[in-house]
Design a protein around this motif. Structure first.
Motif, PDB file in Angstrom:
ATOM      1  N   UNK A 131       1.439  -0.799   0.241  1.00  0.00           N
ATOM      2  CA  UNK A 131      -0.236   0.199  -0.337  1.00  0.00           C
ATOM      3  C   UNK A 131       0.823   1.349   0.245  1.00  0.00           C
ATOM      4  N   UNK A 132       0.264   2.355   0.175  1.00  0.00           N
ATOM      5  CA  UNK A 132       0.822   3.915  -0.104  1.00  0.00           C
ATOM      6  C   UNK A 132       0.562   4.188   1.237  1.00  0.00           C
ATOM      7  N   UNK A 133       1.379   4.469   1.967  1.00  0.00           N
ATOM      8  CA  UNK A 133       2.244   4.579   3.297  1.00  0.00           C
ATOM      9  C   UNK A 133       3.227   6.103   3.505  1.00  0.00           C
ATOM     10  N   UNK A 174      11.412   7.129  12.682  1.00  0.00           N
ATOM     11  CA  UNK A 174      12.164   8.736  12.521  1.00  0.00           C
ATOM     12  C   UNK A 174      11.687   8.826  10.660  1.00  0.00           C
ATOM     13  N   UNK A 175      11.198   8.075  10.192  1.00  0.00           N
ATOM     14  CA  UNK A 175      11.942   8.785   8.542  1.00  0.00           C
ATOM     15  C   UNK A 175      10.801   9.946   8.486  1.00  0.00           C
ATOM     16  N   UNK A 176      10.813  10.851   8.122  1.00  0.00           N
ATOM     17  CA  UNK A 176       9.570  11.847   7.106  1.00  0.00           C
ATOM     18  C   UNK A 176       9.901  11.577   5.834  1.00  0.00           C
ATOM     19  N   UNK A 177       9.856  10.207   5.526  1.00  0.00           N
ATOM     20  CA  UNK A 177       9.157   9.936   3.810  1.00  0.00           C
ATOM     21  C   UNK A 177       7.687   9.602   4.011  1.00  0.00           C
ATOM     22  N   UNK A 187       7.434  -7.617   9.592  1.00  0.00           N
ATOM     23  CA  UNK A 187       8.905  -7.903   8.658  1.00  0.00           C
ATOM     24  C   UNK A 187       8.009  -5.775   7.878  1.00  0.00           C
ATOM     25  N   UNK A 188       8.202  -5.107   8.032  1.00  0.00           N
ATOM     26  CA  UNK A 188       7.795  -3.377   7.395  1.00  0.00           C
ATOM     27  C   UNK A 188       9.175  -3.060   6.133  1.00  0.00           C
ATOM     28  N   UNK A 189       8.480  -2.459   4.873  1.00  0.00           N
ATOM     29  CA  UNK A 189       9.472  -2.456   4.691  1.00  0.00           C
ATOM     30  C   UNK A 189       8.633  -0.610   3.376  1.00  0.00           C
ATOM     31  N   UNK A 190       9.585   0.584   3.437  1.00  0.00           N
ATOM     32  CA  UNK A 190       9.223   1.700   3.093  1.00  0.00           C
ATOM     33  C   UNK A 190       9.832   1.894   1.594  1.00  0.00           C
ATOM     34  N   UNK A 191       9.607   2.050   0.284  1.00  0.00           N
ATOM     35  CA  UNK A 191      10.915   1.557  -1.073  1.00  0.00           C
ATOM     36  C   UNK A 191      10.162   2.751  -1.566  1.00  0.00           C
TER      37      UNK A 191
END
Length: 275
Positions: A218-220, A225-228, A268-272
């Motif tokens: 999904x879009x998130x 602490x990432x600001x993305x 487990x979580x990924x942000x790309x």
């Protein structure tokens, strides 16, 4: 899913002139009910895909060459994991598409006969290439593998705007060379989480035969602490499997085998996103 409503509106507006010239009649509530009550669409497929090269370019490039995708015969197999003969075609393949009452889209990939779907893939090389082409490093070469797909269910959930994946698959046999390290992997297999416990012979059925994966896409936002923001998020709720490597070769000589029992990846979580 809000974007789908806009697309539907634009399509309706664009179609209006054609309706006027074609003497089309507006549908009443009864006719609309007959259409919306249908069971969905089924697509049956046989295919074999060959790709000369796939290149991802940032500053330098990542290149994959000599890709073949089809049935297990592509990788040299004569039978699937349960004794059925195979060919080079990705066949006995059916796709069912339904839009449910709550607006969710449900897509199921399964076989026509009810047997698992055999698959095969080969690739000549995977390489990193300098921007000017002056230097390259081959990461993986001589990739050849085949296995079976037991389940692939895809749901687009309108309540959460998530793409939800439920997958059951295995890798019966895979070989490849990690060329830049001088390492060869032979007879790698990925099976269900109870494969070793039940004697490595599928006696326990589905749990022996197939690794399972439960994944949400999904879009998130970024992690911690990432600001993305508005990034591609991949949440791995569960992946469970047994893995066996028949031989690890260094310098062309086997140094032994490896077995991993009940390997589970969860929470487990990924942000790309780009940078």
């Amino acid at each position: 899913m809000k974007g789908l409503k806009k697309i539907a509106l634009v399509t309706a507006i664009a179609a209006a002139p054609f309706a006027a010239h074609a003497d089309l009649k507006a549908m009443d509530d009864s006719m609309m009910g007959n259409i919306t009550g249908q069971a969905g669409v089924t697509i049956e497929l046989e295919t074999q895909v060959s790709i000369g090269s796939f290149v991802y370019t940032d500053e330098g490039s990542f290149a994959v060459s000599g890709i073949e995708i089809g049935g297990a015969g592509i990788a040299g197999a004569a039978h699937d994991g349960i004794g059925n003969p195979v060919t080079n075609l990705l066949d006995d393949f059916s796709i069912t598409i339904d839009v449910e009452a709550d607006g969710d889209a449900f897509i199921s990939l399964h076989s026509i006969t009810g047997n698992p779907i055999d698959w095969g893939v080969t690739a000549s090389s995977m390489s990193l290439v300098a921007a000017d082409g002056s230097e390259s490093t081959t990461l993986v070469s001589n990739l050849s593998g085949h296995g079976m797909l037991g389940q692939l269910d895809i749901r687009v959930d309108t309540a959460t705007d998530q793409l939800q994946l439920d997958v059951a698959f295995n890798v019966m046999d895979m070989d490849f060379d990690v060329e830049f390290l001088g390492v060869g992997i032979r007879d790698m297999a990925i099976m269900g989480g109870t494969f070793f416990e039940n004697g490595s012979n599928f006696s326990g059925g589905f749990g022996d035969m197939f690794a399972v994966a439960d994944v949400d896409v999904y879009k998130g936002n970024g992690l911690g602490a990432s600001l993305a923001t508005d990034v591609l998020r991949v949440d791995i709720n569960d992946i469970t499997f047994d893995m066996n490597i028949g031989a690890i070769e260094i310098g062309g000589t086997s140094i032994g085998s490896v077995a991993m029992d009940n390997l589970t990846i969860s929470n487990t979580k990924l942000a790309v996103y780009g940078h």
